[in-house]
Motif scaffolding. Structure first.
Motif, PDB file in Angstrom:
ATOM      1  N   UNK A 288       0.843  -1.197   0.000  1.00 24.11           N
ATOM      2  CA  UNK A 288       0.000   0.000   0.000  1.00 24.11           C
ATOM      3  C   UNK A 288       0.874   1.240   0.000  1.00 24.11           C
ATOM      4  N   UNK A 289       1.330   1.573  -1.194  1.00 21.76           N
ATOM      5  CA  UNK A 289       2.339   2.622  -1.295  1.00 21.76           C
ATOM      6  C   UNK A 289       1.872   3.968  -0.765  1.00 21.76           C
ATOM      7  N   UNK A 290       0.671   4.365  -1.112  1.00 23.29           N
ATOM      8  CA  UNK A 290       0.206   5.673  -0.638  1.00 23.29           C
ATOM      9  C   UNK A 290       0.205   5.723   0.881  1.00 23.29           C
ATOM     10  N   UNK A 291      -0.208   4.627   1.512  1.00 21.30           N
ATOM     11  CA  UNK A 291      -0.210   4.587   2.971  1.00 21.30           C
ATOM     12  C   UNK A 291       1.209   4.667   3.508  1.00 21.30           C
ATOM     13  N   UNK A 292       2.133   4.021   2.786  1.00 21.74           N
ATOM     14  CA  UNK A 292       3.536   4.093   3.207  1.00 21.74           C
ATOM     15  C   UNK A 292       3.993   5.544   3.184  1.00 21.74           C
ATOM     16  N   UNK A 293       3.650   6.225   2.133  1.00 20.11           N
ATOM     17  CA  UNK A 293       4.042   7.630   2.035  1.00 20.11           C
ATOM     18  C   UNK A 293       3.417   8.424   3.187  1.00 20.11           C
TER      19      UNK A 293
END
Lengths: 90, 839
Positions: free
Chosen positions: B539-544
Motif C-alpha cells: 500500500x504505497x500511498x499509505x507508506x508515504x
C-alpha cells in the motif's frame, strides 16, 4: 422504539384505490373519498416513513393532492393508542 | 456477478418496433444536447426511456453513453466510478486513474472530477451521457457534485438526466441562462393526434374520433395507461362497452387496466404474470422454477411480442425485466390475491438464484421469504463481494434485516455488521455485535465450533485480529489512549505474520497514541513498524503517509537531515513504481519544508513547484494545507506579508488532521507571522482566543502554542510581559528537555537568550556551581543541548556555530566536569544538579 408517538397522516391521491391496496401501503387504511380521490391514512412512524409512502404513490403515477398531519386529541376515538397512553382517567 | 451487474447498468435500451415517432420531442432532445443539460422529468410510464431509445436509434448522431442508476449508487465514489465506467464504453481507458481512485478509497472527489472534465474536454468527439432513473439518487453530496460537473462541462459534453422527480440541482439558474432543455410530463403525454395515431395506427384498433377523445381524456395522454388500454381493447369484441366502462370509472387507471389485461389472458399466463412480478430480473429457467410451469423462455419471448411490458436487458434475450409500473401493480395484486403463496415464491426464487450463482439476488428473496437463517448464511458469504463493489447501502439493508438473535452465534456476520457501521462512523449496536463476536473468542482456540455458525472461513480466521482492530478504532474515537494502546497490542498479537495491512494499521494506531502523549521515541518506533508492514502490503500511498508522520517526528526531535532522507526514500519508492502515486506531492512538499529550515529558499521553491506540477490528485489529504504553509513561508521570505497571511488562511481552511495530532496548529503559525510583521497584539488576541495563558500547565500538545505565546509576550517589549514569558519559557524548557523535543527546545533556548538580553550575563547558569572552574553561559547552553538526542552537527546548527567551535566547547565542558565523553558529562552534570538527566 420512539419516545414520542408516531404521527397520524392523511395522504390524498387522485384516483380510486380499493382496500386491497392496504398491504402495498404498509398496512395503512385506504379509503375511497367519493369524489374520485382516495385517502391513505394512519400512523406513520417518522418523516422517512412518510417520504417512503409518498414515493410509493409517486412510483405508481398517483397524482398527489394533499398531505395532512392530524393532531391526536385525548378524546379522539379514532386514535390508535391505548386509553392509558391517551391519558384517560378511567 | 459484478461484471454482469455493470453490463446491465450500461446497457443502452433498444428501440422497439412499431413505435410512435415523435418528431417534436426528438427535436427538443436534439436542441438539448447542443447545450449542457437536458432534463426528462416525468412519472413512471410516461415514455421517457422509450423516447430516449427511439432518439438514440434513429436520430442521434453521436453514440450515447448510458448509465442506469439504482439505490446502491448513493455513495459518491461508487456513483462517479460508474459514470466513468459508462464513459469508458465509448472511450476506453478514459480517466481510469480517477475511476480506480474513486472506486477505491475515500479520495477527494472534486480533484478526480476535475481530472475527468479535463480529459473529456481534450476529446475530439462530442459525448452524450445519459443518466437514467436519477430519482434513485438522494445523496445531497452527489447532487452538489453533479451540479459542479454540469457547471464545468466542456463544450463537447452533454448530459441528459431522466428522472421521476426534478433533481436537486441548480435548475433555476440553468433555466435562467438558457442552459437547460426540459421535457416534462405534459410534453411526453400523447395529444389527441398522437393518441389517434397510436391507438389506430400502431395498435391497429378502429376507434372513432370520439372514442379516441374519451380515452385521451380519461388517461390524460399517459402513455402507460394508453398502452394498457390498447392491449385491453385488442383482445375484445365489445370495444365500445369497454370504453364506456373505463371512462365512467374513477378507479386508479393502472389497476383497472391491468385487471382488464389480466382478464384477457389464459389462467396459466395470468399466474405467470402475477407470480413472476416478484422478480427484479426474469429469465426462462427462473420463471419455470417460480411458477412451476414449463417453457419459461418461450413464455418470456411471447410476453415481449405481445407488448406486455417486458424489457430486454441484454442482446441475447436471456434476461428481461418488467416495466416498473406494471410490475408494481402486479405485485400489489399478488399480495392481495395469494398472500400465503408469496413467501413460497420468494423461497423458490432464492433457491434457484443461489444455485445458479446469483447470490446477491438470492439474499433479497430469502429475506423477503423470511428464511432468515438461510439469508444470514448467504449474507455472510456475500459480504466480501459487496464490500469490493462498494455496495454499502445494500450491506446495511441486509444486515439490518437479519433478526438480532441470529447474530448471537454468527461471529463473522456480527463483525460484518460492525464493519458496515464503523465505515460511516456510526456506533449504534456496534458494542453489542462486538460482544456477540467475542463470545466465540472466550472459549479459546481449541474450543469446538458447537453452536456457532460460520460460513466464511477466511473471514473467520481473521476474526481475532479484526475484533482487535475495531476495538482499537473505537477506543481511539473515544479518545481513550490507554485502551487504544492495549487493543492495538492485542491486534498485533493475534494478527497473522502475513496480515500486513492489519499489522500496519495496529502499529499506526500505537504510533498515534504515543505521539499524542508526547512519547516521541515510542511513536517513532511504531511508525517505523507501520511503514514496514504497509510496504509489505504494497500500500504505497499509505507508506508515504507514514513517512510524513516519521518526518514530522524526526523534525520535532531536531533530526532534520534524517527527515529529509525519509522524504527522499519516499520519492525513491514512487520512482520504483513508475510514478503516479498519491502522496508523491507530499514528499516534495516535505523536502521543500526541510529546505526552508535550512534557509535554502531556492531549493524550497523548486521542490514546491515540483509538487504543484504533479497536480492535486498526487497529494494525500494533508497535502493541501501543508503545501500552502510552505508557500506562506516562501511568500514571507520574498517580503509579501499579506499574501503569506492569506496563504495561511487558506491552509487553515483546508486543514485535515488525517488522525495526526495537531502539534503545530496553523493558527499558531499565523500568530508567529503576525509577530514577525510587528503585530504582537494580534498574536496576543489569538492566544486569548485559544485559551492560552502564561500560567497554564505545559502539555506536549500545546507546547508549540505556548512557545508562540512567549514570543508574543516578548515582542510587546513590556517588562511585565517579559517576566511572564521568562517564567513560561523556563517551564517549557524543562518539559522539552525531558521529552527530547530538540526542535522546540532550540526555539525555547533562543527565546530565553533574547529575553534575558544583557541580563543573562549576571544570571547565567546555576549560581552555585560546585566546580572549581564553572561553566560559561555558552558552555551551559551546549551542555543542555548535549542532554538531548541531537547529534553534533545539529547542535552546532542550533547554536549557529561551526562544528569546530562546538568541539572546543565540549572539550572544555568535559574538562571542567572531569569526564571524557558525552554520556558521562550528562551523568556528572545531573549529579551536580546542573541539569535534569532525562535518560
Amino acid at each position: 422504539m420512539a419516545d414520542r408517538p408516531a404521527a397520524r397522516y392523511e395522504i390524498q391521491i387522485k384516483g380510486e384505490l380499493d382496500e386491497r391496496w392496504t398491504t402495498w401501503f404498509d398496512g395503512l387504511d385506504v379509503t375511497v373519498a367519493g369524489d374520485g380521490t382516495t385517502v391513505i391514512s394512519g400512523s406513520v412512524a417518522d418523516q422517512a416513513a412518510l417520504h417512503g409512502l409518498l414515493q410509493k404513490a409517486r412510483d405508481l403515477g398517483l397524482p398527489l393532492i394533499s398531505v395532512r398531519r392530524i393532531e391526536l386529541r385525548g378524546d379522539d376515538i379514532t386514535s390508535n393508542q391505548p386509553p392509558s397512553a391517551r391519558g384517560d382517567t378511567q | 456477478m459484478a461484471d454482469s451487474l455493470l453490463e446491465t447498468k450500461l446497457f443502452v435500451p433498444k428501440a422497439r418496433r412499431g413505435l410512435m415517432r415523435r418528431p417534436r420531442l426528438v427535436e427538443a432532445l436534439q436542441r438539448g444536447v447542443e447545450g449542457r443539460l437536458t432534463l426528462v422529468s416525468a412519472s413512471a410510464g410516461s415514455g421517457k426511456t422509450t423516447l430516449l431509445a427511439d432518439w438514440i436509434a434513429f436520430s442521434q448522431e453521436h453514440p450515447p453513453v448510458w448509465l442506469a442508476l439504482d439505490s446502491n449508487d448513493n455513495q459518491s465514489g461508487t456513483f462517479w466510478s460508474y459514470v466513468i465506467a459508462a464513459l469508458q464504453t465509448l472511450i476506453p481507458g478514459l480517466a481510469e486513474t480517477a475511476r480506480a481512485r474513486l472506486a477505491g478509497s475515500q479520495s477527494q472527489t472534486e480533484q478526480n472530477l476535475t481530472e475527468l472534465l479535463n480529459e473529456l474536454s481534450a476529446l475530439p468527439q462530442e459525448v452524450v451521457l445519459i443518466l437514467e432513473d436519477y430519482h434513485m439518487i438522494d445523496s445531497p453530496q452527489i447532487h452538489s457534485e453533479v451540479s459542479f460537473f454540469v457547471e464545468h462541462l466542456p463544450e463537447n459534453v452533454h448530459l441528459v438526466i431522466a428522472t421521476r422527480a426534478d433533481p436537486a440541482l441548480s435548475l433555476a439558474r440553468l433555466r435562467a441562462r438558457g442552459d437547460l432543455v426540459e421535457i416534462r410530463a405534459s410534453d411526453l403525454s400523447f395529444n389527441r393526434d398522437e393518441t389517434n395515431t397510436y391507438l389506430n395506427g400502431v395498435m391497429g384498433l378502429t376507434l372513432t374520433d370520439e372514442q379516441v377523445g374519451v380515452l385521451e381524456e380519461r388517461t390524460e395522454g399517459w402513455i402507460a395507461a394508453l398502452q394498457l388500454a390498447a392491449l385491453s381493447m385488442q383482445g375484445r369484441d365489445d370495444v365500445a362497452g369497454f370504453i364506456g366502462n373505463f371512462a365512467g370509472s374513477d378507479r386508479y387507471i393502472v389497476d383497472y387496466l391491468v385487471e382488464e389485461v389480466l382478464g384477457l389472458q389464459q389462467p396459466d399466463m395470468r399466474d405467470v404474470l402475477l407470480q413472476t412480478s416478484i422478480l427484479e430480473r426474469l429469465t426462462g429457467p427462473l420463471c419455470e422454477e417460480v411458477t412451476g410451469q414449463e417453457d419459461g423462455t418461450a413464455t418470456l419471448e411471447m410476453l415481449e411480442r405481445a407488448n406486455l411490458f417486458t424489457v430486454p436487458l441484454d442482446d441475447h434475450r436471456q434476461w428481461y425485466r418488467y416495466h416498473h409500473l406494471f410490475a408494481d401493480v402486479l405485485r400489489a395484486r399478488l399480495l392481495y390475491e395469494q398472500p400465503d403463496h408469496v413467501m413460497e415464491l420468494h423461497r423458490r426464487a432464492s433457491n434457484w438464484l443461489e444455485l445458479n450463482g446469483y447470490r446477491a439476488e438470492a439474499v433479497q428473496h430469502a429475506l423477503a421469504g423470511e428464511e432468515f437463517e438461510r439469508a444470514a448464511d448467504l449474507v455472510e458469504m456475500t459480504l466480501p463481494q459487496l464490500r469490493q463493489n462498494r455496495q454499502e447501502a445494500t450491506m446495511r439493508l441486509w444486515l439490518d434485516a437479519i433478526p438480532d438473535d441470529l447474530y448471537e452465534n454468527r461471529p463473522v456476520l456480527a463483525i460484518g455488521y460492525v464493519a458496515s457501521r464503523l465505515v460511516n462512523g456510526e456506533s449504534q449496536n456496534v458494542e453489542t455485535r462486538l460482544q456477540q463476536a467475542e463470545r466465540w473468542l472466550d472459549g479459546g482456540p481449541s474450543q469446538s465450533r458447537k453452536g456457532f455458525v460460520v460460513r466464511d472461513e477466511t473471514a473467520f480466521r481473521q476474526l481475532p485480529g479484526a475484533i482487535a482492530v475495531y476495538r482499537t478504532a473505537m477506543a481511539r474515537a473515544r479518545g481513550d489512549i490507554e485502551e487504544t494502546i492495549a487493543q492495538a497490542h492485542r491486534a498485533l498479537e493475534v494478527a497473522g505474520e502475513d496480515d500486513h495491512l492489519e499489522r500496519g494499521g495496529a502499529a499506526g494506531f500505537l504510533a498515534l497514541a504515543h505521539w499524542s502523549q508526547g512519547e516521541l521515541e515510542e511513536a517513532y518506533r511504531w511508525w517505523t513498524e507501520a511503514t514496514e508492514s504497509l510496504e509489505r502490503a504494497g500500500h504505497t500511498s499509505d507508506v508515504l503517509g507514514t513517512r510524513i508522520a516519521l518526518a514530522d517526528l524526526l523534525i520535532e526531535q531536531g533530526r532534520l537531515d534524517d527527515a529529509m532522507t525519509t522524504y527522499q526514500r519516499g520519492l525513491d519508492l514512487v520512482a520504483a513504481q513508475g510514478g503516479g502515486i498519491r502522496g508523491a506531492a507530499d514528499m516534495y512538499v516535505g523536502l521543500a519544508a526541510g529546505y526552508l529550515k535550512q534557509d535554502d529558499i531556492a531549493s524550497a521553491r523548486e521542490h514546491l513547484k515540483l509538487a504543484e506540477s504533479l497536480g492535486e490528485q498526487a497529494g494525500l489529504p494533508q497535502n493541501a494545507h501543508r503545501a500552502r504553509v510552505v508557500k506562506a513561508h516562501l511568500l514571507e521570505s520574498e517580503g509579501d506579508d499579506q499574501a503569506a497571511i492569506a496563504a495561511l488562511d487558506q491552509a487553515e481552511n483546508l486543514y485535515v488532521s488525517d488522525y495526526f495530532p495537531d502539534v503545530r496548529p496553523i493558527s499558531a503559525l499565523r500568530a508567529r507571522a503576525w509577530i514577525r510583521q510587528g503585530h504582537a497584539r494580534r498574536a496576543l488576541d489569538w492566544a486569548r482566543d485559544r485559551g492560552l495563558s502564561a500560567q497554564d500547565e505545559t502539555t506536549y500538545l500545546r507546547e508549540f502554542e505556548h512557545i508562540t505565546l512567549a514570543m508574543a509576550l516578548l515582542a510587546t517589549g513590556d517588562d511585565g510581559a517579559r517576566a511572564e514569558a521568562l517564567q513560561l519559557l523556563e517551564r517549557l524548557r524543562l518539559a522539552a528537555e525531558a521529552g527530547g523535543r530538540a526542535e522546540n527546545l532550540r526555539e525555547i533556548l533562543t527565546l530565553l537568550d533574547v529575553a534575558d538580553g544583557g541580563a543573562r550575563e549576571q544570571q547565567a547558569p546555576p549560581i552555585e556551581q560546585a566546580l572549581p572552574d564553572p561553566l560559561t553561559e555558552r558552555e551551559f547552553e551546549v551542555l543542555r543541548l548535549l542532554n538531548t538526542d541531537l547529534a553534533g552537527p545539529e547542535i552546532a546548527r542550533s547554536l549557529y556555530v561551526s562544528l569546530n567551535t562546538l568541539r572546543t566547547h565540549t572539550k572544555s565542558i568535559y574538562m571542567k566536569l572531569g569526564v571524557n565523553n558525552r554520556r558521562a558529562a550528562i551523568t556528572r552534570a545531573a549529579e551536580m544538579g546542573l541539569i535534569t538527566n532525562r535518560r
